[in-house]
Design a protein around this motif. Structure first.
Motif, PDB file in Angstrom:
ATOM      1  N   UNK A 164      -7.317   4.085  -7.269  1.00  0.00           N
ATOM      2  CA  UNK A 164      -7.104   4.932  -6.088  1.00  0.00           C
ATOM      3  C   UNK A 164      -6.458   4.206  -4.905  1.00  0.00           C
ATOM      4  N   UNK A 165      -5.481   3.386  -5.144  1.00  0.00           N
ATOM      5  CA  UNK A 165      -4.733   2.754  -4.069  1.00  0.00           C
ATOM      6  C   UNK A 165      -5.326   1.474  -3.513  1.00  0.00           C
ATOM      7  N   UNK A 166      -6.587   1.501  -3.084  1.00  0.00           N
ATOM      8  CA  UNK A 166      -7.201   0.300  -2.503  1.00  0.00           C
ATOM      9  C   UNK A 166      -8.623   0.039  -3.010  1.00  0.00           C
ATOM     10  N   UNK A 167      -9.192   0.957  -3.744  1.00  0.00           N
ATOM     11  CA  UNK A 167     -10.569   0.796  -4.211  1.00  0.00           C
ATOM     12  C   UNK A 167     -10.586  -0.084  -5.454  1.00  0.00           C
ATOM     13  N   UNK A 168     -11.364  -1.138  -5.409  1.00  0.00           N
ATOM     14  CA  UNK A 168     -11.495  -2.031  -6.553  1.00  0.00           C
ATOM     15  C   UNK A 168     -12.843  -1.808  -7.228  1.00  0.00           C
ATOM     16  N   UNK A 169     -12.801  -1.787  -8.544  1.00  0.00           N
ATOM     17  CA  UNK A 169     -14.020  -1.707  -9.345  1.00  0.00           C
ATOM     18  C   UNK A 169     -14.279  -3.118  -9.850  1.00  0.00           C
TER      19      UNK A 169
ATOM     20  N   UNK B 129     -11.195  -1.342   1.450  1.00  0.00           N
ATOM     21  CA  UNK B 129     -10.949  -1.545   2.878  1.00  0.00           C
ATOM     22  C   UNK B 129     -11.163  -0.211   3.572  1.00  0.00           C
ATOM     23  N   UNK B 130     -11.321  -0.261   4.872  1.00  0.00           N
ATOM     24  CA  UNK B 130     -11.606   0.943   5.641  1.00  0.00           C
ATOM     25  C   UNK B 130     -10.410   1.863   5.785  1.00  0.00           C
ATOM     26  N   UNK B 131     -10.690   3.078   6.190  1.00  0.00           N
ATOM     27  CA  UNK B 131      -9.640   4.088   6.365  1.00  0.00           C
ATOM     28  C   UNK B 131      -8.622   3.662   7.421  1.00  0.00           C
ATOM     29  N   UNK B 132      -9.058   2.966   8.461  1.00  0.00           N
ATOM     30  CA  UNK B 132      -8.135   2.514   9.511  1.00  0.00           C
ATOM     31  C   UNK B 132      -7.106   1.525   8.968  1.00  0.00           C
ATOM     32  N   UNK B 133      -7.435   0.875   7.843  1.00  0.00           N
ATOM     33  CA  UNK B 133      -6.527  -0.077   7.206  1.00  0.00           C
ATOM     34  C   UNK B 133      -5.744   0.575   6.063  1.00  0.00           C
ATOM     35  N   UNK B 134      -5.905   1.889   5.897  1.00  0.00           N
ATOM     36  CA  UNK B 134      -5.210   2.593   4.834  1.00  0.00           C
ATOM     37  C   UNK B 134      -6.013   2.720   3.559  1.00  0.00           C
ATOM     38  N   UNK B 135      -7.282   2.325   3.606  1.00  0.00           N
ATOM     39  CA  UNK B 135      -8.119   2.350   2.416  1.00  0.00           C
ATOM     40  C   UNK B 135      -8.959   3.602   2.297  1.00  0.00           C
ATOM     41  N   UNK B 136      -9.826   3.594   1.290  1.00  0.00           N
ATOM     42  CA  UNK B 136     -10.706   4.723   1.004  1.00  0.00           C
ATOM     43  C   UNK B 136     -12.116   4.536   1.550  1.00  0.00           C
ATOM     44  N   UNK B 137     -12.423   3.351   2.050  1.00  0.00           N
ATOM     45  CA  UNK B 137     -13.761   3.027   2.574  1.00  0.00           C
ATOM     46  C   UNK B 137     -14.846   3.316   1.527  1.00  0.00           C
ATOM     47  N   UNK B 138     -14.530   2.990   0.254  1.00  0.00           N
ATOM     48  CA  UNK B 138     -15.441   3.273  -0.858  1.00  0.00           C
ATOM     49  C   UNK B 138     -16.457   2.157  -1.099  1.00  0.00           C
ATOM     50  N   UNK B 139     -16.391   1.090  -0.332  1.00  0.00           N
ATOM     51  CA  UNK B 139     -17.322  -0.021  -0.497  1.00  0.00           C
ATOM     52  C   UNK B 139     -17.036  -1.073   0.542  1.00  0.00           C
TER      53      UNK B 139
END
Length: 176
Positions: free
Chosen positions: A37-42, A54-64
């Motif tokens: 999903x672009x920035x989310x790492x499993x 990474x957070x939404x402000x950095x373009x991420x999903x803030x999934x962790x």
């Protein structure tokens, strides 16, 4: 819950095993990371699985939590666990341990704005909070001996040789 006797027993068993067979001390650990999903790492290691993002402000999903949070968490948890182990081995009572880890950074290096600035941390600090009926000398012995033998503190304190290997495959269905 691991009590001081359990912690001490396990530590001493492992120490004895490695002393008798030094080759048992050497191993390689592998953790796999897959981007989704672009920035989310499993992240997978043995039976553990968690997400890093990474957070939404950095373009991420803030999934962790982000990588920097995990770095600080790795240092703080390694130290806290080490203090607990060493106190148990030495028979020094500890009621509570907290380690606060701070990092200074300048995002200009990471954002390709200043090649003179490192993209990572510029400084790390940690504050150890210990509640114990033991004397200050006993507590400082635990802290100093643990810090000297902490693997994650050591990782942050010295340059470690790093190798990179890149394997490129073509997308499925693509022909050359």
């Amino acid at each position: 819950m691991a009590d001081p006797q359990t912690i001490k027993g396990a530590f001493e068993r492992n120490r004895k095993a490695v002393k008798l067979r030094p080759s048992a001390a050497k191993s390689t650990a592998t953790t796999k990371v897959r981007l989704r999903d672009g920035t989310t790492c499993e992240v997978k290691h043995k039976h553990w699985k968690f997400k890093v993002d990474i957070g939404e402000a950095e373009g991420g999903n803030d999934a962790g939590p982000g990588p920097g949070i995990l770095e600080r968490g790795a240092l703080g948890s390694c130290l806290a666990i080490g203090y607990s182990q060493r106190a148990a081995v030495l028979g020094i009572p500890i009621d509570n341990i907290e380690v606060e880890v701070e990092s200074d950074f300048d995002a200009r290096g990471m954002l390709y704005l200043d090649d003179e600035r490192p993209p990572g941390f510029e400084a790390l600090r940690y504050i150890v909070h210990i509640e114990s009926p033991a004397s200050e000398d006993e507590i400082m012995r635990v802290i100093e001996e643990t810090d000297k033998h902490s693997p994650v503190l050591d990782d942050f304190s010295r340059a470690i040789p790093i190798e990179r290997e890149v394997k490129i495959t073509k997308a499925k269905g693509e022909t050359l």
